[in-house]
Design a protein around this motif. Sequence first.
Motif, mmCIF file in Angstrom:
data_model
loop_
_atom_site.group_PDB
_atom_site.id
_atom_site.type_symbol
_atom_site.label_atom_id
_atom_site.label_comp_id
_atom_site.label_asym_id
_atom_site.label_seq_id
_atom_site.Cartn_x
_atom_site.Cartn_y
_atom_site.Cartn_z
ATOM 1 N N ALA A 1 1.109 -1.167 -0.180
ATOM 2 C CA ALA A 1 -0.124 -0.019 0.049
ATOM 3 C C ALA A 1 0.901 1.234 0.003
ATOM 4 C CB ALA A 1 -1.076 -0.123 1.186
ATOM 5 N N TRP A 2 1.854 1.427 0.832
ATOM 6 C CA TRP A 2 2.820 2.366 0.716
ATOM 7 C C TRP A 2 3.398 2.448 -0.393
ATOM 8 C CZ3 TRP A 2 7.672 4.215 0.357
ATOM 9 C CH2 TRP A 2 7.968 5.429 0.991
ATOM 10 N N TRP A 3 3.995 1.582 -1.141
ATOM 11 C CA TRP A 3 4.705 1.590 -2.493
ATOM 12 C C TRP A 3 3.709 2.206 -3.450
ATOM 13 C CZ3 TRP A 3 6.401 -3.258 -5.350
ATOM 14 C CH2 TRP A 3 7.043 -2.946 -6.513
ATOM 15 N N SER A 4 2.393 1.739 -3.351
ATOM 16 C CA SER A 4 1.575 2.206 -4.355
ATOM 17 C C SER A 4 1.455 3.810 -4.309
ATOM 18 C CB SER A 4 0.304 1.524 -4.478
ATOM 19 O OG SER A 4 0.188 -0.016 -4.498
ATOM 20 N N ALA A 5 1.192 4.183 -2.907
ATOM 21 C CA ALA A 5 1.034 5.582 -2.828
ATOM 22 C C ALA A 5 2.317 6.484 -3.235
ATOM 23 C CB ALA A 5 0.650 5.809 -1.379
ATOM 24 N N ALA A 6 3.356 5.846 -2.941
ATOM 25 C CA ALA A 6 4.753 6.523 -3.274
ATOM 26 C C ALA A 6 4.917 6.529 -4.825
ATOM 27 C CB ALA A 6 5.753 5.657 -2.597
ATOM 28 N N ARG A 7 4.286 5.654 -5.451
ATOM 29 C CA ARG A 7 4.816 5.591 -7.008
ATOM 30 C C ARG A 7 3.671 6.582 -7.641
ATOM 31 N NH1 ARG A 7 4.639 -0.462 -9.189
ATOM 32 N NH2 ARG A 7 3.004 -0.467 -7.529
ATOM 33 N N LYS A 8 2.391 6.742 -6.816
ATOM 34 C CA LYS A 8 1.609 7.480 -7.571
ATOM 35 C C LYS A 8 1.996 8.951 -7.199
ATOM 36 C CE LYS A 8 -3.646 8.481 -7.071
ATOM 37 N NZ LYS A 8 -4.567 8.110 -6.612
ATOM 38 N N ALA A 9 2.445 9.157 -6.200
ATOM 39 C CA ALA A 9 3.007 10.690 -5.910
ATOM 40 C C ALA A 9 4.213 10.932 -6.384
ATOM 41 C CB ALA A 9 3.148 10.861 -4.340
ATOM 42 N N HIS A 10 5.507 10.167 -6.513
ATOM 43 C CA HIS A 10 6.666 10.530 -7.077
ATOM 44 C C HIS A 10 7.030 9.875 -8.490
ATOM 45 C CE1 HIS A 10 7.091 11.864 -3.026
ATOM 46 N NE2 HIS A 10 6.963 10.889 -2.540
ATOM 47 N N GLY A 11 6.192 9.180 -8.963
ATOM 48 C CA GLY A 11 6.429 8.150 -10.339
ATOM 49 C C GLY A 11 6.927 6.970 -9.929
ATOM 50 N N ASP A 12 6.926 6.091 -10.813
ATOM 51 C CA ASP A 12 7.335 4.858 -10.740
ATOM 52 C C ASP A 12 8.770 4.642 -10.219
ATOM 53 O OD1 ASP A 12 4.935 3.636 -11.257
ATOM 54 O OD2 ASP A 12 5.415 3.268 -13.379
ATOM 55 N N GLN A 13 9.829 5.385 -10.768
ATOM 56 C CA GLN A 13 11.088 5.178 -10.514
ATOM 57 C C GLN A 13 11.513 5.665 -9.067
ATOM 58 O OE1 GLN A 13 13.792 6.709 -13.384
ATOM 59 N NE2 GLN A 13 15.588 5.799 -12.353
ATOM 60 N N SER A 14 10.963 6.956 -8.907
ATOM 61 C CA SER A 14 11.295 7.573 -7.565
ATOM 62 C C SER A 14 10.617 6.847 -6.627
ATOM 63 C CB SER A 14 11.010 9.110 -7.636
ATOM 64 O OG SER A 14 11.971 9.631 -8.617
ATOM 65 N N GLY A 15 9.384 6.548 -6.778
ATOM 66 C CA GLY A 15 8.507 5.777 -5.674
ATOM 67 C C GLY A 15 9.041 4.387 -5.276
ATOM 68 N N THR A 16 9.594 3.613 -6.287
ATOM 69 C CA THR A 16 10.146 2.475 -5.944
ATOM 70 C C THR A 16 11.431 2.493 -5.339
ATOM 71 O OG1 THR A 16 9.170 1.518 -7.900
ATOM 72 C CG2 THR A 16 11.148 0.233 -7.073
ATOM 73 N N ARG A 17 12.290 3.702 -5.757
ATOM 74 C CA ARG A 17 13.613 3.881 -4.925
ATOM 75 C C ARG A 17 13.391 4.261 -3.719
ATOM 76 N NH1 ARG A 17 15.563 6.728 -8.466
ATOM 77 N NH2 ARG A 17 17.454 5.096 -9.358
ATOM 78 N N ALA A 18 12.264 5.055 -3.256
ATOM 79 C CA ALA A 18 11.988 5.434 -1.882
ATOM 80 C C ALA A 18 11.566 3.959 -1.174
ATOM 81 C CB ALA A 18 10.704 6.208 -1.819
ATOM 82 N N LEU A 19 10.853 2.981 -1.614
ATOM 83 C CA LEU A 19 10.740 1.843 -0.853
ATOM 84 C C LEU A 19 11.821 0.988 -0.860
ATOM 85 C CD1 LEU A 19 8.469 -0.151 -0.168
ATOM 86 C CD2 LEU A 19 8.605 -1.098 -2.398
ATOM 87 N N ILE A 20 12.815 0.988 -1.524
ATOM 88 C CA ILE A 20 13.977 0.242 -1.347
ATOM 89 C C ILE A 20 14.710 0.817 -0.155
ATOM 90 C CG2 ILE A 20 16.130 -0.286 -2.419
ATOM 91 C CD1 ILE A 20 14.630 -0.318 -5.164
ATOM 92 N N GLU A 21 14.736 2.101 -0.148
ATOM 93 C CA GLU A 21 15.366 2.965 1.098
ATOM 94 C C GLU A 21 14.566 2.565 2.261
ATOM 95 O OE1 GLU A 21 15.233 7.066 0.144
ATOM 96 O OE2 GLU A 21 16.782 6.882 -1.294
ATOM 97 N N VAL A 22 13.158 2.401 2.144
ATOM 98 C CA VAL A 22 12.476 1.953 3.412
ATOM 99 C C VAL A 22 13.016 0.545 4.008
ATOM 100 C CG1 VAL A 22 10.153 1.275 4.328
ATOM 101 C CG2 VAL A 22 10.538 3.428 2.952
ATOM 102 N N LEU A 23 13.288 -0.570 2.836
ATOM 103 C CA LEU A 23 13.446 -1.732 3.113
ATOM 104 C C LEU A 23 15.067 -1.772 3.640
ATOM 105 C CD1 LEU A 23 12.367 -3.495 -0.222
ATOM 106 C CD2 LEU A 23 11.164 -3.449 2.150
ATOM 107 N N LEU A 24 15.700 -0.932 3.494
ATOM 108 C CA LEU A 24 17.046 -0.955 3.907
ATOM 109 C C LEU A 24 17.025 -0.700 5.618
ATOM 110 C CD1 LEU A 24 19.120 1.096 1.166
ATOM 111 C CD2 LEU A 24 19.386 -1.460 1.886
ATOM 112 N N LEU A 25 15.968 -0.226 5.872
ATOM 113 C CA LEU A 25 15.745 0.328 7.289
ATOM 114 C C LEU A 25 15.623 -0.809 8.225
ATOM 115 C CD1 LEU A 25 13.320 3.553 7.114
ATOM 116 C CD2 LEU A 25 15.744 3.446 7.715
ATOM 117 N N HIS A 26 15.091 -2.059 7.486
ATOM 118 C CA HIS A 26 15.098 -3.143 8.015
ATOM 119 C C HIS A 26 16.336 -3.731 8.712
ATOM 120 C CE1 HIS A 26 10.957 -4.518 7.466
ATOM 121 N NE2 HIS A 26 10.852 -3.952 6.106
#
Length: 538
Positions: free
Chosen positions: A423-448
């Motif tokens: 859900a967060w990924w979908s919202a991020a892609r909608k707000a920032h675009g596919d590439q930037s939104g996916t990169r933001a998700l990857i940065e979130v995954l690094l927080l694990h």
Amino acid sequence: MPAVSRVELYAAIRRDARGGMSMRKIARMHGVGYHTVKDALGSAWPQKRKVYAHRGTKLEPFKQAIDTMLRADLDAPRKQRHTVTRLYRRLIDEHGMSDVSYALVQRYVKHRRPEIATAMGRMPAKVFIPQTHRPGEEAEVDFGDIAIRLRGELVTCYLFCYRMSFSGKAVHRASLSAGQEAFFEGHLHALRVLGGVPTGHVRYDNLKSAVAQILGFTRARVEAERWTAFRSHLDLTAWYCQPGIEGAHEKGGVEGQIGWFRRNRLVPIPEVNSITELNALIDEWDAADDQRRIGTRAHSIGQAFALEKPLLKPLPAESFETGRWFTPRVDRYAQITVRTNRYSVPVRMIGRQVRVLLHASDLVVYDGRVEVARHERLLAKGGSRLDLDHYLEGLLRKPGALPGATALEQARAAGRFTPVHDAWWSAARKAHGDQSGTRALIEVLLLHRHLAHEQLVAGLAAALKAGALTADAVALEARKIGDTQPSTAAPLTGYATTDAISSLTARRLTHLPPDNRALPSVAAYDLLLKHPRFQEGS
């Protein structure tokens, strides 16, 4: 209503006759004939039934010819003896047999062949001799298949069993493999629980983990080299059973123990999340088994083992590595191949040779002496187990590869990539675009790597609700939740546990080594004030 024996029937007839009842009425009441009543009045003990002569079958005229052929087989080469088919054809061709079924001949030969061999002294009848086992001298080992539900999936794994012959005390260990690694690990676990090594021998069948070759019809074996070294390390003497079903009778105690354990401990099928969890249950069951009595024995298993435990040989002080080492090279997919299965490693290891230690239920990957990956061992052949965390640095450069990544699908199946992530990924892609939104998700995954899984998922949900679609915002929300509701999850390897921290900067500083230097002082500068030059200026 239970059936009445003839003795009881006779007693009832005689009792009724003494009461003045007529023979006809007695016969009618008991549902028997006149002669039965007469016999009962004549004797309180029933006479033996008349034995009629055995009525011969159509095979009777040919039995002598069959016996002659079977006796001749005793001196013939093993591969040139009569089969039932050949014997049947000879009876038809040479002895004129007709109207006799093949099944009738087959049944006769089946029981008559061993009788003739035994009568001629060629094959003794099967005899089972009762055995007495001395305390602390003997043990038996075997593997058995068991079914469990591992994370909801019905799988077949393997149960190692080590059983002391005198007391019947058994130690079990489950694993995802029945290979040599599981064989060794089962031994070490069992001997540590028992506290010593039998002074006599341990009975084994001819499993490949121990036996490389069977030499003829003797008990001599060519052993696997690692097994020979392992036996020498433990000062353990092996005794190998005969191949096949005959050998199973020579270690019947452990064969029966595995069956008992399946029926009494694994019904209904246990549901666990890991083999480690299953083995914890098995250890509890083994400890409770000390109170059980085997058959009609006077003492419980625990009481009998207490007698033989002081007689066991001590365990060696030095350790023995039960796992097997491999040195595969990491391919361009950041994967290594071990026993036909593929496992992921961090992408920085591509092209390098790593060291892999394979255990019965897991494997550990090392870069030199540093552990870089750990995986649960795969059950089937040709499978793959990929950790999404290993690919995150590569996905930062290629964010478009994430939606179809195999590692992402496996993370979803394992529950590590949750619907909140999606859900967060979908919202991020909608707000920032596919590439930037996916990169933001990857940065979130690094927080694990720094935050507990449950804490980060809660931070994602809070950030999504607030419309904060950046990795920094997720980190801040997760930190707030962690400060107010500390996670009970175990800390990640390589990161220290900390108390509640009020800022991200302070959180980062907790990972730095402590500064033990003395506090700075300006005392040396105060001495300059007494210098004549400074006094003139004043």
